[in-house]
Write a protein that holds these residues in place. Structure first.
Motif, PDB file in Angstrom:
ATOM      1  N   PHE A 245      58.380 -39.792   4.963  1.00  0.00           N
ATOM      2  CA  PHE A 245      57.089 -40.502   4.995  1.00  0.00           C
ATOM      3  C   PHE A 245      56.745 -41.159   3.651  1.00  0.00           C
ATOM      4  CE2 PHE A 245      52.564 -41.132   5.025  1.00  0.00           C
ATOM      5  CZ  PHE A 245      52.272 -41.520   6.326  1.00  0.00           C
ATOM      6  N   PRO A 246      56.710 -40.405   2.544  1.00  0.00           N
ATOM      7  CA  PRO A 246      56.383 -41.050   1.265  1.00  0.00           C
ATOM      8  C   PRO A 246      57.448 -42.050   0.815  1.00  0.00           C
ATOM      9  CG  PRO A 246      57.069 -38.778   0.903  1.00  0.00           C
ATOM     10  CD  PRO A 246      56.919 -38.942   2.373  1.00  0.00           C
ATOM     11  N   GLU A 249      56.708 -45.285   2.560  1.00  0.00           N
ATOM     12  CA  GLU A 249      55.529 -45.931   1.958  1.00  0.00           C
ATOM     13  C   GLU A 249      55.926 -46.687   0.688  1.00  0.00           C
ATOM     14  OE1 GLU A 249      51.528 -43.483   3.143  1.00  0.00           O
ATOM     15  OE2 GLU A 249      52.768 -42.593   1.563  1.00  0.00           O
ATOM     16  N   GLU A 250      56.800 -46.100  -0.115  1.00  0.00           N
ATOM     17  CA  GLU A 250      57.263 -46.779  -1.324  1.00  0.00           C
ATOM     18  C   GLU A 250      58.049 -48.044  -0.975  1.00  0.00           C
ATOM     19  OE1 GLU A 250      59.486 -44.020  -3.687  1.00  0.00           O
ATOM     20  OE2 GLU A 250      57.878 -42.525  -3.730  1.00  0.00           O
ATOM     21  N   ILE A 252      57.683 -49.925   1.665  1.00  0.00           N
ATOM     22  CA  ILE A 252      56.755 -50.949   2.168  1.00  0.00           C
ATOM     23  C   ILE A 252      56.087 -51.690   1.013  1.00  0.00           C
ATOM     24  CG2 ILE A 252      54.593 -51.286   3.428  1.00  0.00           C
ATOM     25  CD1 ILE A 252      55.505 -48.852   5.176  1.00  0.00           C
ATOM     26  N   LEU A 272      54.452 -44.971  10.920  1.00  0.00           N
ATOM     27  CA  LEU A 272      55.276 -43.972  10.253  1.00  0.00           C
ATOM     28  C   LEU A 272      54.974 -42.567  10.776  1.00  0.00           C
ATOM     29  CD1 LEU A 272      55.005 -45.167   6.537  1.00  0.00           C
ATOM     30  CD2 LEU A 272      56.617 -45.906   8.305  1.00  0.00           C
TER      31      LEU A 272
END
Length: 384
Positions: A245-246, A249-250, A252, A272
């Motif tokens: 998940f994190p 995000e990075e 994106i 996500l």
């Protein structure tokens, strides 16, 4: 008198000398994991193969009595060459599950797997050979001493060759990194001197335009070198638990910057979910980033749209990257993962090659399909 003294001296010179004996270094044995819930099978296997050697190397046996125990050993010991694996242990298909998980969850493509079963009806030979990546399959009642020796020899020869191929690949990658470093140094020098020369000339001069072209081409060459370095640096797909998940995000955040630099006002549709996979965070991010860059570049020019979605169940994590472009021509599909294949003159064509290198290193799966009439859909499937 002199002759006697000379003789005596000669005796002193050539007697009493001790030759230092150096110990002979023994070749490391081939490591064989025997997986069976019957202790007698372990004893019998070691008795039959006790005097066996291949290329001057004996066998070293490790024992496991359950499927889970064998998987724990294989996760820690990466020098096991052959697994002699029983089918029926704690469950009727425990050995089949172990064989499947060795290639997927343990991600060991080198170890050779020889299945042995006392109940052939549980695991029909054709079905097992077709569905599993194993190297031999025997019924225990048919497995004579000669057949076991032959099977072990074939497995060890295959293991040796795979290891040699891997060593050659690593050496080639190191060579590519060294060459890339040397080329990058030269391109930086060329660009630097071209820029210095440009400052001393009239901007309208033809020579200034030539120097500008030299600088631009040097920059493109640096992009090629950078892509080759990225590809060659993927030398070890280590096991590591990563929460995606994190990391997504990075990715994106970086992709939105990438789209802005291309002056494309991309509409992103992001969905996500949390999941823990076996893979290095940097390699996972690199694979998704290259897929997302590809989607941004080939999305529709007038109203670009890119979708990133994650689906998770008990066994698999499925990540989809979708664009609304024209898709990939059928004639180009066989070549899209080849290094330097591209239809864009300004591009390097290494993005999907890097993705393939990562997914092969982890034994993940990447599928391509079309979104309706238009658009490309890349689906990355990762075991949980």
């Amino acid at each position: 008198m002199q002759d006697t003294e000379l003789f005596a001296d000669d005796e002193l010179l050539f007697t009493g000398e001790e030759v230092e004996e150096r110990p002979v270094k023994k070749a490391k044995p081939w490591r064989v994991l025997v997986v069976d819930d019957e202790p007698d099978i372990h004893t019998m296997t070691q008795m039959v193969l006790g005097d066996y050697s291949f290329e001057g190397r004996k066998l070293e046996f490790i024992s496991a009595f359950t499927g889970e125990e064998s998987l724990n050993i294989l996760k820690k010991d990466h020098e096991i060459a052959v697994v002699l694996l029983d089918v029926v242990m704690e469950t009727s298909t425990a050995g089949l599950d172990v064989a499947r998980r060795i290639r997927t969850f343990v991600n060991n493509q080198f170890v050779r797997i020889i299945l042995r079963t006392g109940q052939p009806g549980v695991a029909p030979e054709h079905k097992v050979i077709t569905e599993l990546d194993i190297n031999d399959y025997w019924q225990k009642a048919e497995l004579t001493s000669q057949r076991l020796t032959t099977s072990i020899t074939t497995a060890l020869r295959s293991y040796r060759d795979l290891r040699k191929i891997e060593q050659n690949r690593v050496s080639l990658a190191q060579l590519a990194m060294s060459v890339a470093h040397q080329i990058r140094n030269r391109t930086m020098t060329i660009t630097g001197f071209a820029n210095l020369a440009t400052r001393k000339l009239d901007q309208e001069s033809d020579i200034a335009k030539y120097l500008e072209t030299i600088s631009e081409e040097s920059g493109r060459l640096e992009e090629v070198v950078g892509s080759v370095s990225d590809y060659a640096s993927i030398d070890n797909c280590d096991h590591q638990n990563s929460e995606i998940f994190p990391l997504l995000e990075e990715v994106i955040i970086e992709i939105k910057k990438f789209a802005a630099n291309l002056d494309k006002n991309v509409e992103f549709d992001i969905s996500l979910k949390h999941a823990v996979i076996d893979g290095r965070p940097d390699l996972f991010k690199k694979a998704i980033e290259e897929l997302m860059k590809n989607a941004v570049i080939f999305s529709d020019e007038s109203s670009p749209r890119v979708e990133l979605s994650v689906q998770v169940d008990s066994e698999l994590c499925q990540i989809k990257v979708i664009d609304n472009g024209s898709g990939i021509d059928d004639a180009d599909l066989p070549y899209i993962y080849d290094p330097f294949f591209t239809k864009r003159p300004e591009a390097v064509g290494m993005g999907l090659s890097i993705v393939r290198r990562v997914i092969e290193g982890y034994n993940w799966t990447l599928d391509y399909s079309k979104e309706g009439r238009n658009g490309a859909v890349f689906t990355l499937i990762i075991p949980i």
